[in-house]
Design a protein around this motif. Structure first.
Motif, PDB file in Angstrom:
ATOM      1  N   ASP A   1       0.860  -1.178   0.000  1.00 18.90           N
ATOM      2  CA  ASP A   1       0.000   0.000   0.000  1.00 18.90           C
ATOM      3  C   ASP A   1       0.900   1.233   0.000  1.00 18.90           C
ATOM      4  N   ARG A   2       0.838   2.077   1.011  1.00 17.49           N
ATOM      5  CA  ARG A   2       1.731   3.243   1.108  1.00 17.49           C
ATOM      6  C   ARG A   2       2.724   3.080   2.256  1.00 17.49           C
ATOM      7  N   ILE A   3       2.936   1.858   2.680  1.00 17.52           N
ATOM      8  CA  ILE A   3       3.781   1.555   3.833  1.00 17.52           C
ATOM      9  C   ILE A   3       5.105   0.959   3.349  1.00 17.52           C
ATOM     10  N   PHE A   4       6.182   1.366   4.027  1.00 25.24           N
ATOM     11  CA  PHE A   4       7.489   0.737   3.820  1.00 25.24           C
ATOM     12  C   PHE A   4       8.011   0.365   5.194  1.00 25.24           C
ATOM     13  N   ALA A   5       8.303  -0.899   5.394  1.00 27.68           N
ATOM     14  CA  ALA A   5       8.835  -1.371   6.670  1.00 27.68           C
ATOM     15  C   ALA A   5      10.147  -2.100   6.403  1.00 27.68           C
ATOM     16  N   GLU A   6      11.121  -1.813   7.248  1.00 26.80           N
ATOM     17  CA  GLU A   6      12.440  -2.435   7.122  1.00 26.80           C
ATOM     18  C   GLU A   6      12.902  -2.835   8.508  1.00 26.80           C
ATOM     19  N   GLY A   7      13.325  -4.091   8.652  1.00 20.82           N
ATOM     20  CA  GLY A   7      13.817  -4.506   9.948  1.00 20.82           C
ATOM     21  C   GLY A   7      14.005  -5.999  10.068  1.00 20.82           C
ATOM     22  N   GLU A   8      14.158  -6.420  11.314  1.00 21.86           N
ATOM     23  CA  GLU A   8      14.391  -7.819  11.636  1.00 21.86           C
ATOM     24  C   GLU A   8      13.072  -8.499  11.974  1.00 21.86           C
TER      25      GLU A   8
ATOM     26  N   LYS B   1       1.061 -13.931  10.283  1.00 17.03           N
ATOM     27  CA  LYS B   1       1.490 -12.620  10.758  1.00 17.03           C
ATOM     28  C   LYS B   1       3.004 -12.594  10.935  1.00 17.03           C
ATOM     29  N   LEU B   2       3.592 -11.453  10.598  1.00 19.15           N
ATOM     30  CA  LEU B   2       5.014 -11.218  10.811  1.00 19.15           C
ATOM     31  C   LEU B   2       5.159 -10.106  11.845  1.00 19.15           C
ATOM     32  N   LEU B   3       5.991 -10.319  12.842  1.00 23.85           N
ATOM     33  CA  LEU B   3       6.333  -9.287  13.806  1.00 23.85           C
ATOM     34  C   LEU B   3       7.710  -8.764  13.411  1.00 23.85           C
ATOM     35  N   ILE B   4       7.784  -7.469  13.085  1.00 21.66           N
ATOM     36  CA  ILE B   4       9.013  -6.880  12.552  1.00 21.66           C
ATOM     37  C   ILE B   4       9.484  -5.756  13.461  1.00 21.66           C
ATOM     38  N   SER B   5      10.745  -5.817  13.871  1.00 19.03           N
ATOM     39  CA  SER B   5      11.371  -4.738  14.628  1.00 19.03           C
ATOM     40  C   SER B   5      11.917  -3.734  13.627  1.00 19.03           C
ATOM     41  N   LEU B   6      11.341  -2.538  13.613  1.00 18.79           N
ATOM     42  CA  LEU B   6      11.724  -1.539  12.620  1.00 18.79           C
ATOM     43  C   LEU B   6      13.118  -0.990  12.891  1.00 18.79           C
ATOM     44  N   ASP B   7      13.882  -0.827  11.826  1.00 23.48           N
ATOM     45  CA  ASP B   7      15.233  -0.272  11.924  1.00 23.48           C
ATOM     46  C   ASP B   7      15.192   1.228  12.159  1.00 23.48           C
ATOM     47  N   GLU B   8      16.210   1.716  12.841  1.00 23.78           N
ATOM     48  CA  GLU B   8      16.450   3.153  12.991  1.00 23.78           C
ATOM     49  C   GLU B   8      15.243   3.922  13.493  1.00 23.78           C
TER      50      GLU B   8
ATOM     51  N   ALA C   1      10.307   0.784  17.724  1.00 23.38           N
ATOM     52  CA  ALA C   1       8.987   0.242  17.422  1.00 23.38           C
ATOM     53  C   ALA C   1       9.038  -1.110  16.739  1.00 23.38           C
ATOM     54  N   THR C   2       7.998  -1.874  16.989  1.00 20.11           N
ATOM     55  CA  THR C   2       7.767  -3.111  16.259  1.00 20.11           C
ATOM     56  C   THR C   2       6.367  -3.030  15.660  1.00 20.11           C
ATOM     57  N   ILE C   3       6.190  -3.702  14.545  1.00 20.08           N
ATOM     58  CA  ILE C   3       4.862  -3.773  13.937  1.00 20.08           C
ATOM     59  C   ILE C   3       4.493  -5.230  13.735  1.00 20.08           C
ATOM     60  N   GLU C   4       3.208  -5.505  13.790  1.00 19.69           N
ATOM     61  CA  GLU C   4       2.704  -6.825  13.454  1.00 19.69           C
ATOM     62  C   GLU C   4       1.959  -6.685  12.140  1.00 19.69           C
ATOM     63  N   MET C   5       2.423  -7.393  11.147  1.00 17.03           N
ATOM     64  CA  MET C   5       1.848  -7.307   9.808  1.00 17.03           C
ATOM     65  C   MET C   5       1.038  -8.570   9.534  1.00 17.03           C
ATOM     66  N   ASP C   6      -0.257  -8.412   9.304  1.00 18.51           N
ATOM     67  CA  ASP C   6      -1.118  -9.531   8.924  1.00 18.51           C
ATOM     68  C   ASP C   6      -0.987  -9.694   7.411  1.00 18.51           C
ATOM     69  N   VAL C   7      -0.188 -10.631   6.995  1.00 14.10           N
ATOM     70  CA  VAL C   7       0.143 -10.798   5.575  1.00 14.10           C
ATOM     71  C   VAL C   7      -1.108 -11.074   4.746  1.00 14.10           C
ATOM     72  N   TYR C   8      -2.010 -11.911   5.252  1.00  9.59           N
ATOM     73  CA  TYR C   8      -3.227 -12.200   4.484  1.00  9.59           C
ATOM     74  C   TYR C   8      -4.092 -10.952   4.324  1.00  9.59           C
ATOM     75  N   GLU C   9      -4.083 -10.079   5.318  1.00  7.96           N
ATOM     76  CA  GLU C   9      -4.894  -8.861   5.252  1.00  7.96           C
ATOM     77  C   GLU C   9      -4.369  -7.879   4.210  1.00  7.96           C
TER      78      GLU C   9
END
Length: 96
Positions: A30-37, A53-60, A65-73
């Motif tokens: 969409d309009r989101i860019f996430a980068e991290g572990e 779902k992927l739990l991603i620790s955002l870089d820098e 912050a961490t985000i939880e991304m519902d891949v199917y959503e």
């Protein structure tokens, strides 16, 4: 770096089959860019439906912050991602 052009379904299947905890990922949807572990990969059922779902620790991030991304959503909104596995070759995926 290996480059792939995949359909939406194949891109999601790639994520399910290949992304593991502690891998790094850059993903645009969409309009989101996430980068991290990747801290966690969750395939639990939600409301009796399969989940992914992927739990991603955002870089820098100043907030750590961490985000939880519902891949199917967001499946239909995924544009591209780069997967940096701990062991192996980097893979850049463009969704067509």
């Amino acid at each position: 770096m290996k480059t792939l052009e995949l359909t939406t379904k194949d891109a999601v299947q790639y994520l399910k089959d290949n992304v593991k905890m502690h891998d790094r990922i850059e993903i645009a949807y969409d309009r989101i860019f996430a980068e991290g572990e990747v801290l966690n990969v969750d395939f639990s059922k939600y409301f009796n439906e399969p989940g992914f779902k992927l739990l991603i620790s955002l870089d820098e991030s100043d907030l750590g912050a961490t985000i939880e991304m519902d891949v199917y959503e967001v499946e239909e909104d995924i544009i591209e991602f780069i997967h940096y596995p701990q062991d192996g070759e980097e893979v850049e995926v463009t969704v067509i």
